[in-house]
Design an enzyme around this catalytic site. Sequence first.
Site, PDB file in Angstrom:
ATOM      1  N   LYS A 194     -13.606  -1.944   2.010  1.00  0.00           N
ATOM      2  CA  LYS A 194     -13.246  -1.876   3.421  1.00  0.00           C
ATOM      3  C   LYS A 194     -14.358  -1.840   4.214  1.00  0.00           C
ATOM      4  O   LYS A 194     -15.166  -0.645   4.320  1.00  0.00           O
ATOM      5  CB  LYS A 194     -12.485  -0.268   3.257  1.00  0.00           C
ATOM      6  N   GLU A 236      -1.404  -1.041  -3.929  1.00  0.00           N
ATOM      7  CA  GLU A 236      -2.876  -0.657  -3.455  1.00  0.00           C
ATOM      8  C   GLU A 236      -2.519   1.034  -3.442  1.00  0.00           C
ATOM      9  O   GLU A 236      -1.618   1.478  -2.875  1.00  0.00           O
ATOM     10  CB  GLU A 236      -3.014  -1.040  -2.131  1.00  0.00           C
ATOM     11  N   SER A 270      -9.972  -2.592   8.708  1.00  0.00           N
ATOM     12  CA  SER A 270      -9.070  -1.648   9.316  1.00  0.00           C
ATOM     13  C   SER A 270      -8.322  -2.330  10.461  1.00  0.00           C
ATOM     14  O   SER A 270      -9.027  -3.142  11.152  1.00  0.00           O
ATOM     15  CB  SER A 270      -9.568  -0.339   9.510  1.00  0.00           C
ATOM     16  N   CYS A 271      -7.091  -1.938  10.760  1.00  0.00           N
ATOM     17  CA  CYS A 271      -6.482  -2.258  11.831  1.00  0.00           C
ATOM     18  C   CYS A 271      -7.201  -1.847  13.338  1.00  0.00           C
ATOM     19  O   CYS A 271      -6.958  -2.311  14.322  1.00  0.00           O
ATOM     20  CB  CYS A 271      -4.963  -1.595  12.056  1.00  0.00           C
ATOM     21  N   ASP A 279       0.849  -1.289  -0.021  1.00  0.00           N
ATOM     22  CA  ASP A 279       0.012   0.066   0.031  1.00  0.00           C
ATOM     23  C   ASP A 279       1.075   1.041   0.096  1.00  0.00           C
ATOM     24  O   ASP A 279       1.724   1.439   0.866  1.00  0.00           O
ATOM     25  CB  ASP A 279      -0.885   0.013   1.363  1.00  0.00           C
ATOM     26  N   GLN A 324     -10.461  -3.104  -2.682  1.00  0.00           N
ATOM     27  CA  GLN A 324     -10.625  -3.622  -1.329  1.00  0.00           C
ATOM     28  C   GLN A 324     -12.098  -3.105  -0.606  1.00  0.00           C
ATOM     29  O   GLN A 324     -12.424  -1.911  -1.080  1.00  0.00           O
ATOM     30  CB  GLN A 324      -9.651  -2.668  -0.413  1.00  0.00           C
TER      31      GLN A 324
END
Length: 417
Positions: free
Chosen positions: A328, A270, A357-358, A235, A326
Amino acid sequence: MQIKDVLLAQGNGAFFYDDQTAIGAGVPQDGFTYVGQPVTPGFTSVRVPASSLSIGLVIIDDTVVWGDMMGVQYSGAGGRDPLFESAQISGLTLRAVAPRLLDVDVSRYLDACAKVFEPFEDRRLPLALEYGVSQALLRAAAHLHRTTMAEIVCGEFNLPLPMRRVPIYCQSGDAREINVDKMILKAVDVLPHGLFNSRQKFGINGQTFREFVTWVATRTSEIGRPGYHPVLHFDVYGWIGLEIGMEPRSIADFICRVADTVPGFTLNIECPADFGSTQAQIDNYAGIVSILDSRGSSARIVVDERCNTLEDIRRFAEAKAAHLVQIKTPDVGSIADTARAVLLCKENKVGAYVGGSCTETDLSAQASVHISVATQADMMLAKPGMGVDEAFSIVGNEQNRLLAMLKRRRTQNENVG
């Protein structure tokens, strides 16, 4: 009435909310924190501990099923919803959503989502709210039907029971080298993300990035088990465009040169550039994809920024403006729309990557596994957090448990038949 009460519980996300604009502008990093003023509205500092909000549905037999709401790491950037505010979302949930939940048939998952997520005061509900509530509704339907969440999705979308595991993608955060070693030793399918979100990390003319790509490929052969050959996924947060120029051919030229340094590997890039709007992103990404395809490159373009909602995903997929989208999950909203997004990508012969997401939680990650497996996405993100081990364990173990249950279910169905 199948839901007799609604509970809310404050929680933590697994990482932090970061002001992407400020980081991209070069605010200095001091240890784990950033020194400088935030730029994106809602941020009180460049890095903010991620919060979440759990919603519990008390079913008629007193079982409580949960879902988790949260924003993504780079909230407010690339057309995304603003920074997640637990107090605001909590108030809206009690005011607008809780009364609806007490009045729906949760055994019919898609119908329940449609009724609960109707506009409130002529506005769509926050996507994070849809995301968390839809997880809880999916768990409620699975509980009432005495089945898995994946089977509910298969039933609602007329899909066969899946047999194939979905490849897992891990992300490194800033601890690139150590986390790459972890990923290789654990034979992760797709790696390592890399977090190239500033000029310093990307390097002048992308030199630092290119050296890292080569190092990852070399390191894979040095410490990986025999026959291990992952997909390499990076990314770059738009930095190819920012460093090399915003012309699609120049971006494609750079990507081809990087791909040539790691022959034999599939290379996912990405967010090579951010063209400032969804339509501009579609037009220019379609051009980059076309150039790479015409050259027979092993590189694939992955879209993230400017591709948030189900409608955005439809537009990118129909325009062939990415090799891989992606999805998300918190940005898409209802997790039912994540399922729709995967199927939409497949219809248009575009790769479907169930990301997220983290900043997410164990519960949202597990629900994402069921969506990914049920729809047979092309890959899914190991989440939450940035530590590799925890996320890979949560997602990988949930997937293995699910596949074991689905195998048993298929055997039962065959015996009955």
